[in-house]
Design an enzyme around this catalytic site. Structure first.
Site, PDB file in Angstrom:
ATOM      1  N   GLU A  78      68.432  44.300  50.656  1.00  0.00           N
ATOM      2  CA  GLU A  78      67.589  45.325  51.270  1.00  0.00           C
ATOM      3  C   GLU A  78      68.258  45.964  52.490  1.00  0.00           C
ATOM      4  O   GLU A  78      67.780  45.861  53.618  1.00  0.00           O
ATOM      5  CB  GLU A  78      66.230  44.748  51.661  1.00  0.00           C
ATOM      6  CG  GLU A  78      65.377  44.388  50.470  1.00  0.00           C
ATOM      7  CD  GLU A  78      63.928  44.104  50.826  1.00  0.00           C
ATOM      8  OE1 GLU A  78      63.638  43.822  52.003  1.00  0.00           O
ATOM      9  OE2 GLU A  78      63.078  44.168  49.922  1.00  0.00           O
ATOM     10  N   GLU A 104      62.457  41.990  43.169  1.00  0.00           N
ATOM     11  CA  GLU A 104      61.479  41.152  43.876  1.00  0.00           C
ATOM     12  C   GLU A 104      60.108  41.800  43.801  1.00  0.00           C
ATOM     13  O   GLU A 104      59.982  43.012  43.963  1.00  0.00           O
ATOM     14  CB  GLU A 104      61.788  41.062  45.377  1.00  0.00           C
ATOM     15  CG  GLU A 104      63.074  40.434  45.773  1.00  0.00           C
ATOM     16  CD  GLU A 104      63.247  40.495  47.303  1.00  0.00           C
ATOM     17  OE1 GLU A 104      62.262  40.636  48.039  1.00  0.00           O
ATOM     18  OE2 GLU A 104      64.402  40.414  47.737  1.00  0.00           O
TER      19      GLU A 104
HETATM   20  C1  GLA Z   1      62.006  41.424  51.153  1.00  0.00           C
HETATM   21  C2  GLA Z   1      63.213  40.534  51.300  1.00  0.00           C
HETATM   22  C3  GLA Z   1      62.920  39.104  51.014  1.00  0.00           C
HETATM   23  C4  GLA Z   1      61.601  38.714  51.630  1.00  0.00           C
HETATM   24  C5  GLA Z   1      60.517  39.617  51.121  1.00  0.00           C
HETATM   25  C6  GLA Z   1      59.138  39.257  51.631  1.00  0.00           C
HETATM   26  O1  GLA Z   1      61.823  41.855  49.883  1.00  0.00           O
HETATM   27  O2  GLA Z   1      64.276  40.950  50.485  1.00  0.00           O
HETATM   28  O3  GLA Z   1      63.976  38.335  51.559  1.00  0.00           O
HETATM   29  O4  GLA Z   1      61.678  38.803  53.012  1.00  0.00           O
HETATM   30  O5  GLA Z   1      60.791  40.912  51.561  1.00  0.00           O
HETATM   31  O6  GLA Z   1      58.153  40.086  51.076  1.00  0.00           O
END
Ligand code: GLA
Ligand code: ZN
Length: 702
Positions: free
Chosen positions: A153, A311
């Site tokens: 991210e 995710e």
């Molecule tokens: C992001 C991050 C993860 C985690 C999630 C929590 O997607 O990539 O490491 O922190 O948020 O929702």
């Protein structure tokens, strides 16, 4: 390039982030047993493990990761292996404090959370690429390795950074973009407010200033920060390409509507497979509408190809003010909602809910309660369904409507000192998308960006929506015109086409980029205060009204569809239509002669629905399946002559649809395929994925 489509088994890939370093070794053995039980086919491994892999500047510890890779492979789990560069260890920040990011007011951000690194730091690049090289070299031939997960991210917490390193890199970026300082002065309009720069060193990031910042500087800084992070990604990519040329590479985007820092259209050209993270925001009026928009946007970034949901969450997250837990069936609906819009993988953060650390109240596939839990049983069920959807993999989503999205327009639109702070980029885009969703029509959210080399071809769409495209490049305006010329219905809404790429107003009457296409000319904006409702005459639909915006508009070559009754410009058209080409009023569809529609106010939902249903009818766009109740999402994926209908029922009532085929969720025949089974019935809160019966009437060509 190894084909990612065959990645992680035949079904819809199923798994998530795996952080074994948080747990004792015995737990790993239990993990893999449970992964098999749940049908996990992939994990993203080691994303935040830099401090475990390199505990000191010249100490490396790979033994634990070797063990984890072997164990996963032995249990048939494919690994999307992280380069582990997402968050540098404490020793790094202590040794190189200049790599810590800086806020606009000069505040340095400290180590002690995550992603505390400056996007422009070459010290960071050097250490991150060294780590990526170690990881890549060590696992290049490991059979568990199937994909690279670079960083994590990008930009989630560290942009915009305003430090001196960024200032220096910004100057280099500006000279590359504009050639010389005169070019920068011209682009930024520095003749205004005595801002003329005499030497490049005088330029700094848009730090905290006495009053309004220079808008060109702000816009370019956002472009630059996106490019700086893209440079960091590409530095790692270069290493991975060299060491493992056959392993596909991705990095997880954040296409969620609330993250607007990166120009993903430009980034998308550099990943082998588009992957994203999506989290439902509980406080939204309709969280599933945002999910649908984001999934359609992600597919647009993937050029219509399938993409990976890297995710999402099994239940609550921990970073919203109130973290709403998912109710029974909701995880399945959200997951299949993504697959319905093109996802070929369902990943979650994270495998096992943490016992310690800042995310210990974030749900996981294995909850704190353990496997004797409703959540775990739903996880096992979802894994089984994902496996049964193998035949869907690789198929594409049908859509005849495009909606344009441009981060540069966003960055220019949402600046200060504009006609109305109530005009926010994306608001009307969501209004329109939600309206089409209510009517059962699928939309491709198509990214445009002046940072990419090829402007998307919109000529195949029957309807092209252009909401609040404040900044419009000549190339984008030409692509919209080309779609209109090809017979599409184009709908442009207020505050679109106002400025060029430099944020300079297009003169001669608004909206400069679309004035001729729309046949309208606006002399002056007339925004209204929050809470003011503007009545419209009943020609669109009885009772429709607008808010936020009105303008002093003249039809130069268009007819009024509806006009304002009150407010600042009574009697002035609020929605206009200009018929295009031949065949007007006759046939429908591409080539039959479309129309250019203009919307000069923010229509309420009834007005929006009245407008979009009229446009769809004229353009010949029908819902995927007729007469579907609001709250039931129906989309179609197609592969050659095979197709699958996805039905996601968010309502609390059973829905019955006249569809026939075989439901992969319940594994039963439905509709005409089985007279006894009758129509497709999808329970309240339930889902179906129907492999549609082929139309026997259409004989295959001999
Ligand atoms: C992001 C991050 C993860 C985690 C999630 C929590 O997607 O990539 O490491 O922190 O948020 O929702
Ligand atoms: Zn910086």
């Amino acid at each position: 390039m190894r084909k990612w489509r065959e990645w992680a088994g035949p079904g819809i890939a199923f798994g998530g982030d795996y952080n074994p370093e948080q747990w004792p070794r015995e737990t790993w053995d239990e993990d893999v047993v449970l992964m098999r039980e749940a049908g996990v086919t992939f994990v993203s491994l080691g994303i935040f493990s830099w401090s475990h892999l390199q505990p000191a500047p010249d100490r490396w510890e790979f033994g634990w990761l070797d063990d984890a890779m072997d164990l996963l492979h032995a249990n048939g789990v494919a690994v999307d292996l992280a380069t582990a560069t997402a968050s540098p260890p404490p020793w790094f920040s202590r040794r190189f404090p200049e790599t810590l990011p800086q806020r606009a007011d000069g505040t340095r951000l400290w180590q002690g959370s995550r992603q505390a690194w400056c996007p422009s730091s070459t010290v960071f690049t050097e250490h991150a690429t060294a780590l990526a090289e170690k990881v890549a070299t060590r696992y290049a031939d490991h059979p568990a390795l199937t994909m690279w997960h670079v960083s994590n991210e990008y930009g989630c917490h560290d942009v915009p950074c305003h430090c001196d390193t960024c200032a220096a890199a910004f100057r280099v970026w500006l000279l590359a973009r504009y050639g010389d300082l005169d070019g920068v002065n011209e682009a930024w309009g520095t003749a205004f407010w005595s801002q003329r720069y005499g030497e490049i060193e005088e330029i700094v990031p848009p730090r905290t200033v006495p009053t309004f910042a220079n808008p060109g500087q702000v816009l370019d800084y956002r472009r630059f920060q996106s490019d700086a992070l893209l440079g960091q990604y590409r530095a790692e990519l270069e290493v991975l390409r060299r060491v493992t040329p056959d392993v596909p590479v991705t990095t997880n985007f954040m296409t969620n509507d609330h993250f607007r820092h990166l120009d993903y259209a430009a980034w998308a050209e550099h990943v082998d497979v588009l992957s994203t993270d999506h989290y439902v925001v509980g406080a939204l009026a309709d969280p599933e509408a945002e999910l649908a928009f984001t999934a359609d946007h992600t597919r647009g970034l993937a050029g219509g190809d399938p993409w990976l949901l890297m995710e999402h969450s099994t239940s609550a997250v921990n970073w919203q003010p109130v973290n709403v837990a998912k109710r029974p069936g909701q995880m399945m609906r959200h997951s299949l909602g993504h697959v319905a819009r093109g996802a070929d993988a369902l990943g979650f953060f994270q495998w096992r809910a943490s016992r310690a650390g800042a995310e210990k109240y974030h749900s996981g596939l294995v909850p704190h309660a353990g496997t004797d839990s409703r959540l775990w049983r739903e996880v096992v069920e979802l894994g089984a369904v994902a496996g049964r959807l193998a035949e869907v993999r690789g198929s594409r989503v049908d859509a005849e409507v495009a909606l344009l999205w441009d981060h540069h327009a966003d960055w220019a639109c949402d600046q200060e000192a504009h006609p109305s702070a109530e005009v926010r980029y994306g608001a009307v885009a969501h209004d329109l998308h939600a309206s089409l969703r209510r009517q059962g029509v699928t939309v491709d959210v198509v990214p445009v960006s002046d940072a990419v080399t090829t402007t998307p071809d919109l000529t195949g769409y029957r309807v092209v929506l252009v909401p609040t495209l404040y900044l419009t490049s000549d190339a984008t305006a030409a692509a919209v015109q080309a779609a209109a010329d090809a017979g599409a219905h184009v709908v442009v809404t207020y505050f679109s086409g106002i400025v060029d790429e430099r944020d300079h107003v297009r003169l001669g009457g608004y909206p400069g980029a679309f004035r001729d296409l729309l046949g309208v000319r606006v002399e002056e904006f007339a925004p209204v205060l929050p809470g003011v409702s503007l009545r419209l005459d009943g020609r669109l639909v009885a009772g429709a009204h607008g808010t936020t915006w009105a303008e002093d508009l003249t039809c130069t070559d268009a007819e009024a569809v509806t006009s304002f009754v009150d407010g600042p410009v009574p009697g002035v058209p609020a929605v206009t239509r200009r018929g295009l080409g031949g065949g007007e009023g006759e046939g429908t569809g591409a080539g039959a002669g479309g129309a250019a529609w203009y919307v000069a106010t923010r229509l309420d939902p009834s007005g929006t629905d009245a407008l979009t249903s009229r446009v769809l009818a004229e353009a010949g766009v029908a819902p995927v399946v007729p007469d579907v109740p609001v709250g039931v999402d129906v989309t179609r994926r197609r592969d050659g002559d095979r197709s699958w209908l996805f039905v996601v029922n968010h309502t609390d009532a059973e829905v019955t649809l006249d569809v026939s085929g075989h439901d992969l969720v319940t594994q039963r025949a439905v509709g005409a395929a089985d007279e006894a089974a009758g129509l497709l019935r999808v329970a309240a809160g339930g889902c179906a994925v129907v492999r549609e019966a082929r139309d026997e009437a259409v004989a295959p060509e001999a």
